[in-house]
Enzyme design. Structure first.
Site, PDB file in Angstrom:
ATOM      1  N   ASN A   8       1.063  -1.251   0.072  1.00 19.34           N
ATOM      2  CA  ASN A   8       0.051   0.072  -0.046  1.00 19.34           C
ATOM      3  C   ASN A   8       0.979   1.292   0.097  1.00 19.34           C
ATOM      4  OD1 ASN A   8      -1.329   2.469   0.917  1.00 19.34           O
ATOM      5  ND2 ASN A   8      -3.025   1.025   1.607  1.00 19.34           N
ATOM      6  N   ASP A  10      -0.166   4.521  -0.367  1.00 20.91           N
ATOM      7  CA  ASP A  10      -0.874   5.786   0.202  1.00 20.91           C
ATOM      8  C   ASP A  10       0.312   6.905   0.579  1.00 20.91           C
ATOM      9  OD1 ASP A  10      -3.130   4.421  -0.661  1.00 20.91           O
ATOM     10  OD2 ASP A  10      -3.989   4.251   1.517  1.00 20.91           O
ATOM     11  N   HIS A  11       0.978   6.477   1.430  1.00 20.82           N
ATOM     12  CA  HIS A  11       1.764   7.315   2.324  1.00 20.82           C
ATOM     13  C   HIS A  11       3.006   7.879   1.489  1.00 20.82           C
ATOM     14  CE1 HIS A  11      -1.229   7.108   5.501  1.00 20.82           C
ATOM     15  NE2 HIS A  11      -0.593   5.757   5.608  1.00 20.82           N
ATOM     16  N   ARG A  19       2.827  18.989   0.895  1.00 19.53           N
ATOM     17  CA  ARG A  19       3.550  20.218   0.429  1.00 19.53           C
ATOM     18  C   ARG A  19       2.816  20.651  -0.700  1.00 19.53           C
ATOM     19  NH1 ARG A  19       8.672  21.871   2.219  1.00 19.53           N
ATOM     20  NH2 ARG A  19       8.827  21.823   4.258  1.00 19.53           N
ATOM     21  N   HIS A  44      -5.633   3.602  -1.799  1.00 20.88           N
ATOM     22  CA  HIS A  44      -7.091   3.779  -1.275  1.00 20.88           C
ATOM     23  C   HIS A  44      -7.254   5.225  -1.646  1.00 20.88           C
ATOM     24  CE1 HIS A  44      -9.626   4.243   2.707  1.00 20.88           C
ATOM     25  NE2 HIS A  44     -10.536   4.538   1.512  1.00 20.88           N
ATOM     26  N   ARG A  46      -9.539   8.051  -1.158  1.00 26.78           N
ATOM     27  CA  ARG A  46     -10.363   8.266  -0.079  1.00 26.78           C
ATOM     28  C   ARG A  46     -11.173   9.304  -0.654  1.00 26.78           C
ATOM     29  NH1 ARG A  46      -8.748   6.552   5.211  1.00 26.78           N
ATOM     30  NH2 ARG A  46     -10.396   7.554   6.168  1.00 26.78           N
ATOM     31  N   ARG A  50      -7.299  12.814   0.612  1.00 26.12           N
ATOM     32  CA  ARG A  50      -6.020  13.183   1.382  1.00 26.12           C
ATOM     33  C   ARG A  50      -4.694  12.729   0.952  1.00 26.12           C
ATOM     34  NH1 ARG A  50      -7.159  10.218   6.824  1.00 26.12           N
ATOM     35  NH2 ARG A  50      -9.388  10.860   6.879  1.00 26.12           N
ATOM     36  N   HIS A  51      -4.607  11.440   0.346  1.00 21.82           N
ATOM     37  CA  HIS A  51      -3.445  11.103  -0.234  1.00 21.82           C
ATOM     38  C   HIS A  51      -3.564  10.857  -1.743  1.00 21.82           C
ATOM     39  CE1 HIS A  51      -5.096   7.569   1.306  1.00 21.82           C
ATOM     40  NE2 HIS A  51      -4.695   7.848   2.535  1.00 21.82           N
ATOM     41  N   GLU A  71      -8.438   0.286  -2.849  1.00 20.54           N
ATOM     42  CA  GLU A  71      -9.648   0.315  -1.674  1.00 20.54           C
ATOM     43  C   GLU A  71     -10.543   1.364  -1.759  1.00 20.54           C
ATOM     44  OE1 GLU A  71      -5.930  -1.251   1.426  1.00 20.54           O
ATOM     45  OE2 GLU A  71      -6.870   0.733   1.599  1.00 20.54           O
ATOM     46  N   THR A 101      -6.895   6.607  10.247  1.00 20.82           N
ATOM     47  CA  THR A 101      -6.674   5.649   9.166  1.00 20.82           C
ATOM     48  C   THR A 101      -8.008   4.710   9.339  1.00 20.82           C
ATOM     49  OG1 THR A 101      -5.453   3.568   8.682  1.00 20.82           O
ATOM     50  CG2 THR A 101      -5.499   4.375  10.846  1.00 20.82           C
ATOM     51  N   THR A 102      -8.106   3.931   8.495  1.00 19.74           N
ATOM     52  CA  THR A 102      -9.339   2.959   8.469  1.00 19.74           C
ATOM     53  C   THR A 102      -9.635   2.275   9.763  1.00 19.74           C
ATOM     54  OG1 THR A 102      -8.943   2.476   6.326  1.00 19.74           O
ATOM     55  CG2 THR A 102     -10.713   1.330   7.290  1.00 19.74           C
ATOM     56  N   GLU A 152     -10.864  -9.384   3.445  1.00 22.50           N
ATOM     57  CA  GLU A 152      -9.471  -8.852   4.181  1.00 22.50           C
ATOM     58  C   GLU A 152      -9.905  -8.963   5.508  1.00 22.50           C
ATOM     59  OE1 GLU A 152      -7.117  -6.028   2.074  1.00 22.50           O
ATOM     60  OE2 GLU A 152      -6.270  -5.419   3.961  1.00 22.50           O
ATOM     61  N   HIS A 199      -3.823  -4.267   7.812  1.00 20.50           N
ATOM     62  CA  HIS A 199      -3.976  -3.186   8.655  1.00 20.50           C
ATOM     63  C   HIS A 199      -2.839  -3.330   9.957  1.00 20.50           C
ATOM     64  CE1 HIS A 199      -5.091   0.696  10.163  1.00 20.50           C
ATOM     65  NE2 HIS A 199      -5.843   0.878   8.990  1.00 20.50           N
ATOM     66  N   GLY A 200      -2.019  -2.388  10.013  1.00 25.16           N
ATOM     67  CA  GLY A 200      -1.160  -2.382  11.332  1.00 25.16           C
ATOM     68  C   GLY A 200       0.116  -3.326  11.303  1.00 25.16           C
ATOM     69  N   GLY A 227       1.211  -1.261   4.319  1.00 20.76           N
ATOM     70  CA  GLY A 227       1.675   0.051   3.741  1.00 20.76           C
ATOM     71  C   GLY A 227       2.720   0.851   4.641  1.00 20.76           C
ATOM     72  N   HIS A 228       1.951   1.260   5.799  1.00 26.50           N
ATOM     73  CA  HIS A 228       2.799   2.319   6.747  1.00 26.50           C
ATOM     74  C   HIS A 228       4.087   1.858   7.206  1.00 26.50           C
ATOM     75  CE1 HIS A 228       3.293   4.664  10.647  1.00 26.50           C
ATOM     76  NE2 HIS A 228       2.816   5.524   9.597  1.00 26.50           N
TER      77      HIS A 228
HETATM   78  N1  PXP Z   1      -5.726  -2.918   4.134  1.00 24.19           N
HETATM   79  C1  PXP Z   1      -6.671  -1.894   4.302  1.00 24.19           C
HETATM   80  C2  PXP Z   1      -8.062  -2.223   3.812  1.00 24.19           C
HETATM   81  C3  PXP Z   1      -6.384  -0.511   4.506  1.00 24.19           C
HETATM   82  O1  PXP Z   1      -7.461   0.163   4.749  1.00 24.19           O
HETATM   83  C4  PXP Z   1      -5.011  -0.218   4.833  1.00 24.19           C
HETATM   84  C5  PXP Z   1      -4.656   1.199   5.345  1.00 24.19           C
HETATM   85  O2  PXP Z   1      -5.103   1.844   4.312  1.00 24.19           O
HETATM   86  C6  PXP Z   1      -4.047  -1.314   4.790  1.00 24.19           C
HETATM   87  C7  PXP Z   1      -4.432  -2.571   4.530  1.00 24.19           C
HETATM   88  C8  PXP Z   1      -2.563  -1.013   5.134  1.00 24.19           C
HETATM   89  O3  PXP Z   1      -2.520  -0.735   6.534  1.00 24.19           O
HETATM   90  P1  PXP Z   1      -1.009  -0.236   7.083  1.00 24.19           P
HETATM   91  O4  PXP Z   1      -0.653   0.911   6.333  1.00 24.19           O
HETATM   92  O5  PXP Z   1      -1.384  -0.350   8.446  1.00 24.19           O
HETATM   93  O6  PXP Z   1      -0.159  -1.525   6.640  1.00 24.19           O
END
Ligand code: PXP
Length: 255
Positions: A8, A10-11, A19, A44, A46, A50-51, A71, A101-102, A152, A199-200, A227-228
């Site tokens: 992921n 997104d970040h 910026r 994602h 959104r 936002r990203h 997503e 976050t979600t 998921e 997630h996480g 992702g993160h």
């Molecule tokens: N899966 C879904 C459905 C999510 O919404 C996210 C966060 O955008 C992730 C996975 C990835 O989560 P993380 O950034 O905490 O790894």
């Protein structure tokens, strides 16, 4: 085919949007992730943009060699967008504007009709659909009833507990969440669904989950979307290496 890693990014877009600069490039990030062994790129889009922006998703669709997993919230706007773009997968997620976050899984029971019709519309376009849900048997069964190809499982609570982020309750919560994830994953597998997790996750807390098996003795989770932690690791080692490290962690725990 082994366990898949969806990266992921997104970040990477978060850094750009902070910026309003033309960099960092989302396409370049996706290519680095591919070189590091990503099996899929996940973004994602959104409601508040936002990203990730609409054009990012179009650019990814035009350039990726690996699968694209979009997503998105269950809204008519997003269903129209995805139907036109046709990513390989759509992951339906809940969305609140003010959340960091979600938070939590999709509330399918409250919006059976909306979720069911989004799944049907997307599937008609040849898109595979997954529902991002709490690791509960009810949510798995509802997703199955509504025709989702995959679930998921939201591993956020497990991951926070494993990081010790829930204070004194962390150890007990970790065990409880681990069992929930396993039970929900096994139920989805028994129903013949694809079983994903996300997630996480970080480079530590993913290990125990990767060790989970289905009754055939193969990994319970076919796919992880992370992702993160990967983007954070990339600050020190670069994105390609950060992805490769996570990739080998998933493969290394296959047996
Ligand atoms: N899966 C879904 C459905 C999510 O919404 C996210 C966060 O955008 C992730 C996975 C990835 O989560 P993380 O950034 O905490 O790894």
């Amino acid at each position: 085919m082994g366990t898949r890693l969806g990266v992921n990014i997104d970040h990477v877009a978060t850094l750009r949007q902070l910026r309003g600069t033309p960099y960092p490039s989302i396409v370049e990030a996706a290519l680095s992730a591919e070189l590091g062994g990503a099996d899929q790129i996940t973004v994602h889009l959104r409601e508040d943009r936002r990203h990730i922006q609409d054009q990012d998703v179009r650019d990814l669709k035009a350039t990726l060699k690996v699968a694209l997993n979009l997503e998105m919230a269950v809204t008519p706007e997003m269903v129209r967008f995805a139907s036109k773009l046709r990513p390989d997968w759509v992951c339906l997620v809940p969305e609140k504007r003010r959340e960091l976050t979600t938070e939590g899984g999709l509330a399918i029971e409250k919006n059976r009709k909306g979720v069911g019709s989004a799944i049907a519309t997307l599937k008609k376009k040849g898109i595979q659909v997954s529902c991002f849900i709490e690791p509960s048997l009810e949510a798995v069964e509802l997703s199955h009833q509504l025709g989702a190809d995959a679930v998921e499982l939201h591993t956020g609570q497990y991951c926070l507990a494993a990081q010790g982020a829930l204070g004194a309750r962390s150890a007990a919560r970790r065990e409880k969440e681990f069992v929930r994830i396993q039970k929900a994953g096994l139920r989805a597998h028994a129903l013949g669904m694809h079983v994903h997790a996300g997630h996480g996750f970080d480079y530590e807390n993913v290990k125990e989950v990767v060790g989970l098996k289905n009754p055939h003795g193969t990994p319970l989770f076919e796919e992880y979307n992370i992702g993160h932690a990967i983007v954070c690791r990339a600050v020190f080692v670069g994105l390609e290496k950060a992805v490769a490290e996570m990739r080998s962690l998933l493969s290394g725990y296959l047996n």
